[in-house]
Design an enzyme around this catalytic site. Structure first.
Site: not given
Ligand code: IMP
Ligand code: MG
Length: 179
Positions: A43, A98-99, A102, A130, A151, A158, A164
């Site tokens: 990402g 990081e992209d 979440d 987020k 999302f 992606d 992407r």
């Molecule tokens: P976390 O571990 O829940 O913070 O998630 C992080 C990862 O979840 C990111 O690196 C993304 O790959 C994916 N992710 C979370 N939200 C989104 C979204 O809205 N679109 C796409 N990928 C997301």
């Molecule tokens: Mg990711």
């Protein structure tokens, strides 16, 4: 606009602006240092490519792959490192790119894991944040912009490995994943 996108959240021009500001902060904080950038694949590659070209200090690029998502739009708590960096970061200044943050599970796991390797410093940088969905109390040092609980895809992000390549960040139509 792509047919599966409900609306554009961040245009190419807004993204440029966000990255310009992040680069300025990092350039200020690390002007006299060498920096290891750890790009979390897949990402973050578009974001990293744009950001690193605006940085002024010596940059060493590393890649890491972590999976917590599968093809779903909600996070799982298990973070697997499927590809690790190739160099020793002991005594180096490191930023993880990081992209999107979440739940925060990916970054907090990666941070804990990399801190064990004793870098001189370790900071976190994300393009998108987020905060509504956070499950950990992780502190992100550099945040491009905060986004609502939608999302999003594009600019590296992606859904089931698609979208992407879109040059903007867009909200994915619910009809795509609520089938
Ligand atoms: P976390 O571990 O829940 O913070 O998630 C992080 C990862 O979840 C990111 O690196 C993304 O790959 C994916 N992710 C979370 N939200 C989104 C979204 O809205 N679109 C796409 N990928 C997301
Ligand atoms: Mg990711």
């Amino acid at each position: 606009m792509h047919k599966d996108i409900e609306s554009i959240l961040l245009s190419e021009y807004q993204l440029e602006d966000i990255i310009e500001k992040l680069a300025e902060e990092i350039n200020n904080d690390y002007y006299d240092k060498e920096l290891v950038l750890i790009v979390i694949l897949n990402g973050s590659m578009v974001f990293a490519a744009d950001l690193m070209r605006k940085l002024n200090m010596p940059i060493y690029l590393e890649f890491m792959k972590a999976s917590s998502y599968g093809t779903d739009t909600t996070s799982s708590k298990v973070v697997n490192v499927t590809m690790d960096i190739k160099t020793d970061i002991k005594d180096k200044h490191v930023i993880i790119l990081e992209d999107i943050v979440d739940s925060g599970n990916t970054l907090s796991n990666l941070k804990a894991m990399l801190l064990k390797r004793e870098p001189a410093s370790l900071k976190l940088c994300t393009l998108l944040d987020k905060p509504d969905r956070r499950e950990t109390d992780i502190e992100v040092d550099y945040v491009g912009t905060i986004i609502p609980d939608e999302f999003v895809v594009g600019y590296g992000l992606d859904y089931a490995q698609n979208y992407r390549h879109l040059p903007y960040v867009g909200i994915l139509s619910r009809s795509v994943y609520e089938k």
